[in-house]
Structures are given as structure tokens and as C-alpha cells.
Design a protein around this motif. Structure first.
Motif, mmCIF file in Angstrom:
data_model
loop_
_atom_site.group_PDB
_atom_site.id
_atom_site.type_symbol
_atom_site.label_atom_id
_atom_site.label_comp_id
_atom_site.label_asym_id
_atom_site.label_seq_id
_atom_site.Cartn_x
_atom_site.Cartn_y
_atom_site.Cartn_z
ATOM 1 N N ILE A 104 -7.038 -8.974 -5.374
ATOM 2 C CA ILE A 104 -6.658 -9.236 -4.134
ATOM 3 C C ILE A 104 -5.251 -8.555 -3.862
ATOM 4 N N SER A 105 -4.970 -8.083 -2.749
ATOM 5 C CA SER A 105 -3.588 -7.326 -2.615
ATOM 6 C C SER A 105 -3.299 -7.532 -1.022
ATOM 7 N N GLY A 106 -1.921 -7.219 -0.898
ATOM 8 C CA GLY A 106 -1.365 -7.156 0.311
ATOM 9 C C GLY A 106 0.136 -6.849 0.440
ATOM 10 N N ASP A 107 0.655 -6.151 1.494
ATOM 11 C CA ASP A 107 2.082 -5.975 1.757
ATOM 12 C C ASP A 107 2.800 -6.814 2.519
ATOM 13 N N SER A 108 3.861 -7.213 2.559
ATOM 14 C CA SER A 108 4.758 -8.046 3.155
ATOM 15 C C SER A 108 3.974 -9.331 3.561
ATOM 16 N N ALA A 109 3.814 -9.615 4.923
ATOM 17 C CA ALA A 109 3.338 -10.921 5.216
ATOM 18 C C ALA A 109 1.760 -10.971 4.389
ATOM 19 N N GLY A 110 1.215 -9.705 4.440
ATOM 20 C CA GLY A 110 -0.101 -9.551 3.594
ATOM 21 C C GLY A 110 -0.095 -9.910 2.380
ATOM 22 N N GLY A 111 1.359 -9.557 1.732
ATOM 23 C CA GLY A 111 1.427 -10.000 0.286
ATOM 24 C C GLY A 111 1.641 -11.627 0.275
ATOM 25 N N ASN A 112 2.315 -12.117 1.047
ATOM 26 C CA ASN A 112 2.367 -13.523 1.185
ATOM 27 C C ASN A 112 1.160 -14.445 1.236
ATOM 28 N N LEU A 113 0.047 -13.685 2.257
ATOM 29 C CA LEU A 113 -1.278 -14.276 2.243
ATOM 30 C C LEU A 113 -1.986 -14.195 1.136
ATOM 31 N N ALA A 114 -1.800 -12.901 0.460
ATOM 32 C CA ALA A 114 -2.346 -12.780 -0.714
ATOM 33 C C ALA A 114 -2.230 -13.546 -1.943
ATOM 34 N N ALA A 115 -0.891 -13.696 -2.138
ATOM 35 C CA ALA A 115 -0.206 -14.680 -3.165
ATOM 36 C C ALA A 115 -0.697 -16.272 -3.103
ATOM 37 N N ALA A 116 -0.705 -16.586 -1.682
ATOM 38 C CA ALA A 116 -1.285 -17.858 -1.491
ATOM 39 C C ALA A 116 -2.748 -18.085 -1.656
ATOM 40 N N VAL A 117 -3.610 -17.092 -1.238
ATOM 41 C CA VAL A 117 -4.845 -17.089 -1.269
ATOM 42 C C VAL A 117 -5.123 -17.295 -2.930
#
Length: 415
Positions: A194-207
């Protein structure tokens, strides 16, 4: 006729004055960043005007402009099949490599785009689903990894607020991790990230935290890769916030506004957040989560530099009372307990020197390493927030290309 050159000169001077802003000497290709920033500032000013006139929410105006400039419909290309569908009712775009032999299992990455939980996807997903820059990134990832990339088109503020963005990301991820769904896409259950950037990184870390601790999940993530993630909102005066508060494209007040949009908070809370009034000394002792963002302990001296903590003696307790999600690890993954962090997978974190969120990622690295999680940290001295988007035309830059290539290289070696 003589007036024309004068008007041209005057217009050029005005545009130059608006576009030019002082930037650190070490930032990569500053004029490209200035031009993009000027365009975004112009659209945001129009958004605030429309908002004040009661015509539209200012975020909706910005999202409209972004989508109509950068959105494209699903289109397959050489080596990559692309289609839009839904996972557990959540819209997604799936990029599938067609390079492997029939029956050969693939690797997979779930990707969550950035945009302050408010930008980055079209409202009519059946026509257009994701930004061109993210479409290009996910397409490149699928082709290089010879795998599957699932870009989740989670719902956005101001239509929805926390925890709906998180719920969309979690539900779509849980759906994809089901054995029958992984089999449908010929994905190896042991090689999903799972990966994401910025706010997507926030969601990726939480998931990633939730999936790692959920004993009911038949499959777990092998890796997580976080690109300049936003991970906390208790301290808006970390060294990187102080150092980069006036560096585009993510200004310090703008990040506070994004947080308030995400958490459905009163816009008047912007100044208390920026002054750390919500975590003042008279409130600090009742907030165990505050120690988890103590940068004087979590940051190496090279990142602490000469900056001092901002801790007012007296604060505004009602900000935390009105916004309890500020202390919720689902919204702020840096606040997770150590026993949760110990279960997350091998991690990649990318940070940029000229980014207000730099220290969020570095503090998360430190907390993960303290509990035994293997972390690779790539830091770019000439980087700025959002620079990976600058890996593609028309905003191509060297730092954008380097961040993207090194990120995909790490995925290739570790997934």
C-alpha cells in the motif's frame, strides 16, 4: 501604436511580480515551481471569491480547475490494461500489466492519491476518475513492476469529512485483499503493498495500521511506501513547518485549512492551530498523544537545527474538544501506540527538505525503527512538497524524475 509596447511591458511586469517569490537556493528548478504555484494561487483566490459570494465552496472551485486541467478517462496503453470499477462501493481505477505469462502471479500496490483529502479526482467517476499525473504514475508502476496497481478514488471534502475518506480507503483495501479478488486479478497474496503521497500517505499509513492489527484479514500488506506523508496535526511548529512555512506549493496556513476541511472544523481555528494553542502547556499534560510528536526527541540534530519548540503557556482547550479526531490515529497515524506500529510492514518513507511535512515523515521513521520495523528513508535536499508529480510533462523536473525512479526501484526490490 506606441501604447502597445508600454501595455505589454506593464502586463509583463505585473505577471512577473505575481509569479516571482523568493525560494531557497537549493530548491530544484525554481521557476517551474513558481509558475505552478502562481496558477494554483490564482485559482484559490477565485475560489475564495466564489465562496464569499455564495456561489460555491472554495475547495470545489479548486478541484474543478484541477480536474478539468488534468483528468483523463481510463485508457489502456502498451503493456497496461486500465479500467474503472468499484470495490465495496468505492470507485477505483485498476492498472494491470499484460506482460506476464498466463497463470503467472503478479505483485500489486494499492495507491492513494494526495490532495489534502479534498482534491485529486472528478465528481463523475464514470467519465473521468483520476488526475493525469497520478494516472501516469500508476501506469508506469504497473508496467515496471509487471503487476497490478489499484488507485482508490475515495470521496473528498467538502462533501464528506473524516472518517469517510479513511473508511473508503479501508473498505476498498479490505475488498481487494480477499482471496477471491486477488485470484481474479492473478495477484500473489504475499506480495501486496500500500502506498500514497501527502494526504494519500496519511490514509495509506492509517489503513496499513488497521490491516496489520486485524486478525480477521486473510492477507496482509508486505510493504508500505509513504511519499511526503502528513501524519499529525498537534504541532504546526516543527522545524520543517517553521523553515518552510512560505515555500510552495503547500504553505503552512494551507495545511491547517486542509486539516480543518478534513475534520469538519471551524475555519476560525486556523490561527489557534498555527500558534499551537490547541496543545499549549496548560493542555499538554492531559494529552498523552502529544509526546508522540515530541520532535526534540524524535528528530536528529541535522533536522532540528536551530529551531525551538512553540509551546504557549495558555491555550484553547475547546479546539481539541470540538475536534477529537486530532487525537485519533486513524486521522493522525503518528499517534498510534507502539504495539500497533510494531506490526506494520516494511516501510519506505520519502521526505523533502523544502516541505512543511518533512518532519512528520522523519518522526514516523524514528517511531517505527524504535519498535523494530525496517525503514528505508529517502530524503531529497532539493525536493519540495508534491515534487513527484513534477516527473511528468508539462511540469517535468529532475527532482521529480529522481523521486519517482527511486520510489519505483524500491518497490521493485522489496515487493
Amino acid at each position: 501604436m506606441k501604447i502597445c509596447p508600454a501595455l505589454v511591458f506593464l502586463l509583463t511586469a505585473v505577471v512577473g511580480y505575481y509569479v516571482y517569490i523568493p525560494l531557497p537556493s537549493t530548491i530544484s528548478e525554481p521557476w517551474k515551481l513558481r509558475v505552478v504555484d502562481a496558477l494554483l494561487r490564482g485559482v484559490m483566490k477565485l475560489g475564495y471569491l466564489a465562496h464569499d459570494l455564495g456561489l460555491s465552496h472554495h475547495i470545489s472551485v479548486l478541484n474543478f480547475a484541477v480536474n478539468h486541467l488534468e483528468v483523463q478517462a481510463p485508457k489502456s496503453s502498451e503493456g497496461v490494461l486500465v479500467n474503472d470499477t468499484a470495490f465495496a462501493g468505492v470507485q477505483v481505477r485498476v492498472f494491470q500489466s499484460s506482460q506476464l505469462k498466463e497463470g503467472e502471479l503478479k505483485r500489486a500496490v494499492i495507491y492513494l492519491h494526495g490532495g489534502g483529502w479534498a482534491l485529486g479526482s472528478a465528481s463523475k467517476w464514470t467519465k473521468t476518475c483520476s488526475e493525469l499525473s497520478y494516472d501516469s504514475l500508476c501506469r508506469k508502476m504497473a508496467k515496471h513492476l509487471k503487476g497490478v496497481v489499484v488507485s482508490i478514488d475515495y470521496r473528498l471534502a467538502p462533501e464528506v469529512h473524516f472518517p469517510e475518506q479513511y473508511n473508503d480507503a479501508l473498505q476498498a483495501s479490505q475488498y481487494f485483499l480477499q482471496p477471491q479478488v486477488l485470484a481474479q486479478y492473478s495477484v500473489d497474496p504475499s506480495r501486496v503493498g500500500i502506498s500514497g503521497d501527502s494526504a494519500g500517505g496519511n490514509l495509506a499509513a492509517a489503513v496499513a495500521q488497521q490491516v496489520a492489527t486485524d486478525s480477521r484479514m486473510p492477507s496482509k500488506f508486505k510493504i508500505q511506501a509513504l511519499i511526503y506523508p502528513v501524519l499529525q496535526a498537534l504541532d504546526f511548529n516543527t522545524p520543517s513547518y517553521q523553515q518552510n512555512q512560505d515555500v510552495p506549493i503547500l504553505y503552512r496556513p494551507l495545511m491547517a485549512r486542509f486539516w480543518l476541511e478534513y475534520l469538519d472544523g471551524d475555519p476560525s481555528f486556523v490561527q489557534p492551530l498555527l500558534a499551537n494553542k490547541h496543545t499549549a502547556l496548560d493542555i499538554y499534560w492531559t494529552m498523552p498523544g502529544r509526546a508522540k510528536v515530541n520532535w526534540t526527541q524524535l528528530l536528529p540534530p541535522t533536522f532540528r537545527k536551530h529551531y525551538k519548540p512553540v509551546a504557549p503557556a495558555h491555550g484553547l482547550a475547546h479546539v481539541i474538544q470540538k475536534l477529537p479526531a486530532l487525537l485519533d490515529p486513524r486521522a493522525a497515524p503518528l499517534l498510534a501506540e507502539s504495539d500497533v506500529l510494531a506490526q506494520v510492514p516494511q516501510t519506505y518513507i520519502l521526505t523533502c527538505e523544502h516541505d512543511v511535512l518533512r518532519d512528520d515523515g522523519i518522526m514516523y521513521r524514528q517511531r517505527l525503527e524504535e519498535v523494530g520495523v525496517s525503514v528505508t528513508h529517502d530524503h531529497y535536499e532539493d525536493g519540495f512538497h508534491g515534487c513527484m508529480v513534477f516527473a511528468f510533462w508539462p511540469t517535468y523536473s529532475s527532482v521529480g524524475l529522481r523521486t519517482m525512479e527511486n520510489y519505483i526501484h524500491w518497490l521493485d526490490n522489496n515487493l
